[in-house]
Design a protein around this motif. Structure first.
Motif, mmCIF file in Angstrom:
data_model
loop_
_atom_site.group_PDB
_atom_site.id
_atom_site.type_symbol
_atom_site.label_atom_id
_atom_site.label_comp_id
_atom_site.label_asym_id
_atom_site.label_seq_id
_atom_site.Cartn_x
_atom_site.Cartn_y
_atom_site.Cartn_z
ATOM 1 N N PRO A 140 2.196 -4.352 4.350
ATOM 2 C CA PRO A 140 3.751 -4.464 4.391
ATOM 3 C C PRO A 140 4.222 -3.386 4.013
ATOM 4 O O PRO A 140 3.578 -2.345 3.867
ATOM 5 C CB PRO A 140 3.737 -5.496 3.328
ATOM 6 C CG PRO A 140 2.738 -5.707 2.512
ATOM 7 C CD PRO A 140 1.450 -4.709 3.293
ATOM 8 N N HIS A 141 5.659 -3.262 4.253
ATOM 9 C CA HIS A 141 6.447 -2.226 3.870
ATOM 10 C C HIS A 141 7.730 -2.897 3.258
ATOM 11 O O HIS A 141 8.045 -3.790 3.202
ATOM 12 C CB HIS A 141 7.012 -1.346 5.028
ATOM 13 C CG HIS A 141 5.725 -0.755 5.981
ATOM 14 N ND1 HIS A 141 5.129 0.259 5.290
ATOM 15 C CD2 HIS A 141 5.369 -1.004 7.137
ATOM 16 C CE1 HIS A 141 4.222 0.723 6.364
ATOM 17 N NE2 HIS A 141 4.095 -0.138 7.359
ATOM 18 N N CYS A 187 9.537 3.645 0.862
ATOM 19 C CA CYS A 187 8.640 2.571 0.887
ATOM 20 C C CYS A 187 7.950 2.608 -0.365
ATOM 21 O O CYS A 187 7.256 3.074 -0.817
ATOM 22 C CB CYS A 187 7.608 2.383 2.060
ATOM 23 S SG CYS A 187 6.455 0.924 2.032
ATOM 24 N N VAL A 189 5.527 0.185 -1.007
ATOM 25 C CA VAL A 189 4.184 -0.549 -1.147
ATOM 26 C C VAL A 189 3.229 0.612 -0.796
ATOM 27 O O VAL A 189 3.400 1.641 -0.179
ATOM 28 C CB VAL A 189 4.072 -1.436 0.121
ATOM 29 C CG1 VAL A 189 2.751 -1.959 0.734
ATOM 30 C CG2 VAL A 189 4.952 -2.210 0.451
ATOM 31 N N HIS A 194 2.119 5.548 1.054
ATOM 32 C CA HIS A 194 3.033 5.288 2.327
ATOM 33 C C HIS A 194 4.074 6.606 2.066
ATOM 34 O O HIS A 194 4.504 7.110 2.947
ATOM 35 C CB HIS A 194 3.689 4.072 1.866
ATOM 36 C CG HIS A 194 2.813 2.800 2.531
ATOM 37 N ND1 HIS A 194 3.139 1.780 2.862
ATOM 38 C CD2 HIS A 194 1.585 2.828 2.340
ATOM 39 C CE1 HIS A 194 2.209 1.032 3.275
ATOM 40 N NE2 HIS A 194 1.108 1.682 2.906
ATOM 41 N N MET A 199 7.029 7.870 4.619
ATOM 42 C CA MET A 199 7.978 6.935 4.548
ATOM 43 C C MET A 199 9.138 7.193 3.462
ATOM 44 O O MET A 199 9.295 6.578 2.213
ATOM 45 C CB MET A 199 7.455 5.532 3.996
ATOM 46 C CG MET A 199 6.282 5.137 5.071
ATOM 47 S SD MET A 199 5.787 3.510 5.273
ATOM 48 C CE MET A 199 7.301 2.845 6.060
HETATM 49 CU CU LIG Z 1 5.262 1.172 3.601
#
Ligand SMILES: [Cu+2]
Length: 418
Positions: A140-141, A187, A189, A194, A199
């Protein structure tokens, strides 16, 4: 008791569902006043909807919307090296039904810059478009605004306390934007992974002071329509003519290469080898336009840039340049220097540098040192400088490279014209 027949039926149902995955995909943009789901509020009802061409009663000027995709992609480093990445793409303006396809391998480096006005109700839809290059992953993000003071826990992007978004799904985050300044988002997660993978991006919140009536007297400074400030300073001290993002970022080639090779990730060895500003290594930093074409591996059209943000700084003598500086690198503390142009730090971490009793805490300097997650608002005043080319560069000289290529990395040029 399970019969062979019901097993077969269940298997067939599963197969059917697997084949139908795209129809599960639930992209839903929530944006007040947006009639057609493209995350842009419509003052006039668009064609194809009831009462088309009429003013939209749902439309409100104090609403800001954005639609980001989260997924994977490819970018080029300053020496031409191809790097696999995770990242955010800008899906604003794209119809919901086309969002998953539009975000496929379209991650931007750095993430799309978001600009909102103070006082805005801000709706951010995040769609997880999946990672075609890593079909073994189902990550997921989320979006987390580092140090953002207007976030409900549920919209803070922390997997432990809030929601994260699974592949093929979307979520709309809601914020009331109260404090102007320079923020960054990432992000949250598996954040180290990430973020190293790409991200990260910025949010700039512009102050109410920009919208004062022309002729307003700010303690002797006369505001005019179109004047812009970094903060509600009350005296014009953060007025600027030109605004340039300076996002310090880095990639560790080994980490990215191991990632696309589906190998164990060398977390403990993580060490950036590409040092960049706005997702580019010098001399790409001074390219005034979007970097083109995108890597063929993305499958994107030749005019679709995944490294759109220039770091070229250009001003006419006498102008004031606001540098929205941030360090979003995962492994390095960065010091950047400008020689020859007075540089005043007016804000830090989205706060005007001023004490509660009004004491001015802004300061002049020749360099700014930023740890990960820190932001600085810096004004360069070109009133007393000669026309010419100046440099903004990392003072860790080994960062002035694109991995094995010297004369690159974390550097850009400031061109002051007469
Ligand atoms: Cu992510």
């Amino acid at each position: 008791m399970t019969t062979r027949r019901s097993k077969r039926t269940a298997a067939a149902a599963l197969l059917f569902l697997a084949a139908a995955v795209p129809s599960w995909a639930a992209v839903l943009v929530q944006c007040p006043g947006d009639v057609d789901g493209d995350a842009i509020p419509d003052p006039i009802i668009p064609a194809g909807y009831p009462n088309a061409g009429q003013p939209n009663p749902e439309y409100r000027q104090d609403v800001g919307c954005k639609h980001l995709g989260a997924g994977d992609g490819f970018v080029h480093m300053g020496d031409g090296t191809l790097q696999y990445m995770f990242g955010f793409s800008d899906l604003t303006g794209i119809p919901e039904a086309e969002a998953l396809a539009a975000g496929r391998l379209a991650s931007e480096w750095t993430g799309p810059t978001i600009v909102q006005e103070e006082g805005t109700e801000y709706y951010l839809t995040l769609t997880n478009v999946g990672m075609p290059m890593r079909p073994d992953l189902f990550d997921p993000h989320s979006v987390h605004y580092h140090g953002f003071p207007q976030t409900a826990n549920v919209f803070d992007g922390l997997p432990e306390s809030g929601m994260t978004i699974n592949m093929g799904a979307s979520l709309t985050y809601y914020y009331q934007i109260v404090d102007p300044g320079t923020y960054l988002y990432h992000c949250h997660v598996e954040a180290t992974e990430h973020m190293q993978m790409g991200m990260i991006g910025n949010l700039y919140v512009t102050p109410r002071q920009n919208r004062l009536p022309s002729g307003t007297n700010l303690n002797g400074f006369i505001h005019k329509t179109g004047f812009k400030y970094a903060y509600n300073d009350g005296d014009g001290s953060t007025f600027y003519d030109v605004e340039v993002p300076i996002q310090l970022v880095g990639f560790d080639q080994n980490f990215h290469d191991q990632h696309i090779a589906v190998q164990p990730l060398p977390f403990a060895d993580m060490r950036d080898t590409f040092f960049m500003i706005n997702g580019r290594g010098y001399p790409d930093t001074v390219n005034p336009g979007p970097l083109l074409p995108p890597p063929p591996e993305t499958g994107l059209p030749a005019d679709h840039s995944v490294q759109p943000v220039s770091a070229a700084i250009t001003a006419t003598r006498g102008q004031r340049i606001l540098l929205r500086m941030s360090n979003v690198a995962v492994t390095t503390v960065n010091t950047v220097s400008v020689l020859g142009i007075p540089m005043r730090v007016v804000g830090k971490d989205a706060k005007l540098l001023r004490a509660a009793d009004g004491t001015d805490l802004s300061y002049e300097t020749t360099s700014v040192t930023m740890g990960g997650g820190e932001t600085f608002d810096v004004i360069l005043d070109t009133a007393q400088v000669a026309a010419g080319t100046y440099f903004l560069y990392a003072t860790n000289y080994q960062y002035l490279s694109n991995n094995k290529d010297d004369y690159g990395g974390m550097m850009t040029e400031i061109v002051v014209n007469n």
